[in-house]
Design a protein around this motif. Structure first.
Motif, PDB file in Angstrom:
ATOM      1  N   GLY A   1      -1.526   2.706  -1.341  1.00  0.00           N
ATOM      2  CA  GLY A   1      -0.379   3.358  -1.395  1.00  0.00           C
ATOM      3  C   GLY A   1       0.037   3.286   0.097  1.00  0.00           C
ATOM      4  N   ALA A   2      -0.561   3.326   1.071  1.00  0.00           N
ATOM      5  CA  ALA A   2      -0.280   3.143   2.530  1.00  0.00           C
ATOM      6  C   ALA A   2       0.162   1.742   2.872  1.00  0.00           C
ATOM      7  CB  ALA A   2      -1.590   3.685   3.414  1.00  0.00           C
ATOM      8  N   ARG A   3      -0.606   0.768   2.231  1.00  0.00           N
ATOM      9  CA  ARG A   3      -0.236  -0.561   2.248  1.00  0.00           C
ATOM     10  C   ARG A   3       1.061  -0.909   1.884  1.00  0.00           C
ATOM     11  NH1 ARG A   3      -4.043  -3.424   5.841  1.00  0.00           N
ATOM     12  NH2 ARG A   3      -6.316  -3.011   5.149  1.00  0.00           N
ATOM     13  N   VAL A   4       1.307  -0.409   0.754  1.00  0.00           N
ATOM     14  CA  VAL A   4       2.658  -0.681   0.085  1.00  0.00           C
ATOM     15  C   VAL A   4       3.679  -0.167   0.864  1.00  0.00           C
ATOM     16  CG1 VAL A   4       4.059  -0.269  -1.968  1.00  0.00           C
ATOM     17  CG2 VAL A   4       1.595  -0.837  -2.215  1.00  0.00           C
TER      18      VAL A   4
ATOM     19  N   ILE B   1       7.080  -1.430   2.389  1.00  0.00           N
ATOM     20  CA  ILE B   1       8.492  -0.894   1.982  1.00  0.00           C
ATOM     21  C   ILE B   1       9.187  -0.320   3.161  1.00  0.00           C
ATOM     22  CG2 ILE B   1       9.710   0.929   0.697  1.00  0.00           C
ATOM     23  CD1 ILE B   1       7.455   0.643  -1.555  1.00  0.00           C
ATOM     24  N   ALA B   2       8.568   0.363   4.108  1.00  0.00           N
ATOM     25  CA  ALA B   2       9.112   1.051   5.253  1.00  0.00           C
ATOM     26  C   ALA B   2       9.959  -0.118   6.141  1.00  0.00           C
ATOM     27  CB  ALA B   2       8.057   1.641   6.338  1.00  0.00           C
TER      28      ALA B   2
ATOM     29  N   THR C   1       1.494   2.363 -11.799  1.00  0.00           N
ATOM     30  CA  THR C   1       2.180   3.797 -11.818  1.00  0.00           C
ATOM     31  C   THR C   1       1.361   5.021 -12.534  1.00  0.00           C
ATOM     32  OG1 THR C   1       3.717   3.106 -13.220  1.00  0.00           O
ATOM     33  CG2 THR C   1       4.401   2.899 -10.947  1.00  0.00           C
ATOM     34  N   GLY C   2       0.411   4.406 -13.294  1.00  0.00           N
ATOM     35  CA  GLY C   2      -0.408   5.332 -13.814  1.00  0.00           C
ATOM     36  C   GLY C   2      -1.248   6.128 -12.988  1.00  0.00           C
ATOM     37  N   LEU C   3      -1.338   5.791 -11.835  1.00  0.00           N
ATOM     38  CA  LEU C   3      -2.061   6.384 -10.743  1.00  0.00           C
ATOM     39  C   LEU C   3      -1.091   7.555 -10.160  1.00  0.00           C
ATOM     40  CD1 LEU C   3      -3.149   3.008  -8.479  1.00  0.00           C
ATOM     41  CD2 LEU C   3      -4.442   4.464 -10.306  1.00  0.00           C
ATOM     42  N   GLY C   4       0.006   7.497 -10.467  1.00  0.00           N
ATOM     43  CA  GLY C   4       0.753   8.990 -10.596  1.00  0.00           C
ATOM     44  C   GLY C   4       1.026   9.234  -9.157  1.00  0.00           C
ATOM     45  N   HIS C   5       1.239  10.626  -8.857  1.00  0.00           N
ATOM     46  CA  HIS C   5       1.782  11.222  -7.743  1.00  0.00           C
ATOM     47  C   HIS C   5       0.727  11.270  -6.447  1.00  0.00           C
ATOM     48  CE1 HIS C   5       5.298  12.804  -9.293  1.00  0.00           C
ATOM     49  NE2 HIS C   5       4.708  12.942 -10.660  1.00  0.00           N
ATOM     50  N   THR C   6      -0.435  10.628  -6.699  1.00  0.00           N
ATOM     51  CA  THR C   6      -1.352  10.430  -5.571  1.00  0.00           C
ATOM     52  C   THR C   6      -0.750   8.748  -4.819  1.00  0.00           C
ATOM     53  OG1 THR C   6      -3.032  11.409  -6.395  1.00  0.00           O
ATOM     54  CG2 THR C   6      -3.779   9.799  -4.716  1.00  0.00           C
ATOM     55  N   LEU C   7      -0.324   8.219  -5.756  1.00  0.00           N
ATOM     56  CA  LEU C   7       0.105   7.046  -5.180  1.00  0.00           C
ATOM     57  C   LEU C   7       1.278   7.017  -4.729  1.00  0.00           C
ATOM     58  CD1 LEU C   7       0.023   3.975  -4.769  1.00  0.00           C
ATOM     59  CD2 LEU C   7       0.930   3.695  -7.202  1.00  0.00           C
ATOM     60  N   LEU C   8       2.312   7.995  -5.107  1.00  0.00           N
ATOM     61  CA  LEU C   8       3.561   8.160  -4.689  1.00  0.00           C
ATOM     62  C   LEU C   8       3.627   8.918  -3.517  1.00  0.00           C
ATOM     63  CD1 LEU C   8       6.522   7.499  -5.622  1.00  0.00           C
ATOM     64  CD2 LEU C   8       6.814   9.964  -6.672  1.00  0.00           C
ATOM     65  N   ALA C   9       2.812   9.833  -3.361  1.00  0.00           N
ATOM     66  CA  ALA C   9       2.682  10.664  -2.258  1.00  0.00           C
ATOM     67  C   ALA C   9       2.185   9.713  -0.942  1.00  0.00           C
ATOM     68  CB  ALA C   9       1.881  11.636  -2.493  1.00  0.00           C
TER      69      ALA C   9
ATOM     70  N   THR D   1       4.610   9.078   2.374  1.00  0.00           N
ATOM     71  CA  THR D   1       4.265   9.371   3.707  1.00  0.00           C
ATOM     72  C   THR D   1       4.341   8.411   4.695  1.00  0.00           C
ATOM     73  OG1 THR D   1       2.572  11.051   2.619  1.00  0.00           O
ATOM     74  CG2 THR D   1       2.176  10.219   4.932  1.00  0.00           C
ATOM     75  N   GLN D   2       4.038   7.339   4.285  1.00  0.00           N
ATOM     76  CA  GLN D   2       4.069   5.956   5.035  1.00  0.00           C
ATOM     77  C   GLN D   2       5.334   5.640   5.604  1.00  0.00           C
ATOM     78  OE1 GLN D   2       1.231   4.945   6.496  1.00  0.00           O
ATOM     79  NE2 GLN D   2       2.196   3.257   7.583  1.00  0.00           N
ATOM     80  N   VAL D   3       6.277   5.701   4.526  1.00  0.00           N
ATOM     81  CA  VAL D   3       7.864   5.047   4.650  1.00  0.00           C
ATOM     82  C   VAL D   3       8.241   6.600   5.328  1.00  0.00           C
ATOM     83  CG1 VAL D   3       9.869   4.648   3.523  1.00  0.00           C
ATOM     84  CG2 VAL D   3       7.778   3.916   2.461  1.00  0.00           C
ATOM     85  N   TYR D   4       8.300   7.326   5.224  1.00  0.00           N
ATOM     86  CA  TYR D   4       9.113   8.625   6.204  1.00  0.00           C
ATOM     87  C   TYR D   4       8.386   8.503   7.461  1.00  0.00           C
ATOM     88  CZ  TYR D   4      10.586  10.106   1.572  1.00  0.00           C
ATOM     89  OH  TYR D   4      11.385  10.223   0.208  1.00  0.00           O
TER      90      TYR D   4
END
Length: 393
Positions: free
Chosen positions: A313-316, A320-321, A339-347, A351-354
């Motif tokens: 997720g940090a790489r993605v 995206i950032a 996206t079955g990885l859910g909110h762990t991936l989304l978080a 975090t990285q984008v923000y």
């Protein structure tokens, strides 16, 4: 469907009826820059073509009641979303509501002939179910770059045997209707814009994380494909100088580090290296691991699986950032099988984008999961062909 709108005004009216359903002449007039008399002429001409039918009296707005019109209910659009490991086929009505939907596993590496044999068999099942006798048009999504005007895949990294295959021409002959072809992530973006989380957004990204990673770019309510159709191919943006080998031939690409294939590979390596008893047990039982195994292990609290998801997720988010700083979208939608990885991936992505993008770009930027799941691609495919047919000939 033999008729086409004769001008831009008629095309606009058809799309309004598609997106808003049956409507009165008076309310349609609120959305088009036409006099009442000119509006009446254009609607009457559409009625004559059979694309539009009368639909009773509208609710009173004071004074004489207006008449409702709607798209002819018999119109049927076919949406086909070909992924790397599965295919979705659906039939919609003219308002792009899904009437029938089938999903089957499939390996795109088997080549276009085998894949389209399966697609046509699924189409036959939908016809036999009674949702459609035939189709007025079909939209097709494929998981690789597409030269959009010709409907031809171009050197798709995960689709051996597809380079230059005349998808549009071949399926048009088989189905007996007009066909349009696009990259699958563009269709996911169109689906979310039509009936999902991006309904009211004009400028947004839709990032699909499946076997690979791509990005649909919507600017001013229209998909941006670039000069040759390759816009949004973010899976091959470099995230590590001289990093891992990517199937595209380059090194350090995002897809070499994350996506369904990369995640399964890294999970198997962790299992064999003794880093996760949970993954090792699953590997021993099945002989291989998938992104779904990682998701299940993470949900059970497996620390290694959670680390794999967070790192990916940090790489993605890193990629995206950069896009957010460049484009300043109003929304980022995350979709696809992973996206079955859910909110762990989304978080991790958030975090990285923000953290990396400037506050002016991210202060009011939602980063959310898509609403439609597998229906996004087929809905977008139906919108693609309806956009084409609801344009002046």
């Amino acid at each position: 469907m033999t008729a086409r709108p004769a001008n831009a005004h008629q095309a606009r009216l058809l799309r309004l009826l598609r997106d808003g359903g049956p409507n009165s002449r008076a309310e349609l007039g609120d959305h088009v820059d036409l006099s009442r008399s000119k509006l009446a002429v254009e609607i009457d001409r559409l009625l004559e073509t059979g694309l539009v039918v009368a639909d009773g009296l509208a609710a009173s707005r004071g004074g004489r009641r207006s008449h409702n019109v709607r798209l002819t209910p018999q119109l049927r659009f076919l949406g086909v979303d070909i992924g790397a490991t599965s295919v979705d086929v659906a039939v919609t009505n003219p308002e792009l509501e899904i009437l029938g939907h089938l999903n089957q596993p499939m390996d795109v590496r088997e080549g276009p002939v085998a894949v389209f044999d399966q697609v046509l068999a699924m189409v036959g099942k939908l016809r036999d179910s009674g949702v459609a006798d035939g189709f007025d048009g079909a939209g097709i999504g494929v998981p690789g770059p597409v030269r959009f005007p010709e409907g031809v895949p171009v050197a798709p990294p995960i689709m051996p045997g597809w380079d230059g295959f005349p998808v549009r021409e071949a399926l048009s002959q088989e189905l007996g209707c007009p066909v349009m072809v696009d990259n699958d992530v563009n269709l996911m973006a169109m689906g979310e814009m039509q009936a999902g989380v991006a309904r009211s957004v004009r400028d947004f990204f839709c990032v699909k994380i499946g076997t690979g990673i791509g990005c649909g770019i919507v600017a001013g309510g229209e998909v941006h494909r670039g000069t040759t159709g390759s816009a949004g191919d973010i899976g091959h943006i470099q995230v590590e100088s001289e990093g891992r080998q990517c199937p595209c031939g380059n090194r350090g690409c995002l897809e070499a580090y994350f996506g369904g294939s990369a995640l399964a590979r890294d999970a198997e390596a962790a299992a064999r290296g003794g880093l996760s008893h949970e993954l090792a047990a699953r590997l021993e039982a099945a002989g291989r691991l998938t992104a779904e195994d990682v998701a299940t292990a993470a949900a059970a609290g497996d620390g290694t699986s959670l680390d794999l998801i967070r790192d990916g997720g940090a790489r993605v988010g890193q990629v995206i950032a950069g896009l957010v700083s460049f484009f300043n979208p109003g929304l980022v939608v995350i979709g696809g099988g992973v996206t079955g990885l859910g909110h762990t991936l989304l978080a991790s992505i958030r975090t990285q984008v923000y953290r990396q993008s400037l506050p002016l770009a991210t202060g009011n930027l939602p980063i959310v999961l898509g609403e439609l799941g597998p229906a996004a691609g087929v809905t977008g495919a139906a919108r693609l062909i309806s956009d084409h047919l609801f344009s002046p000939a």
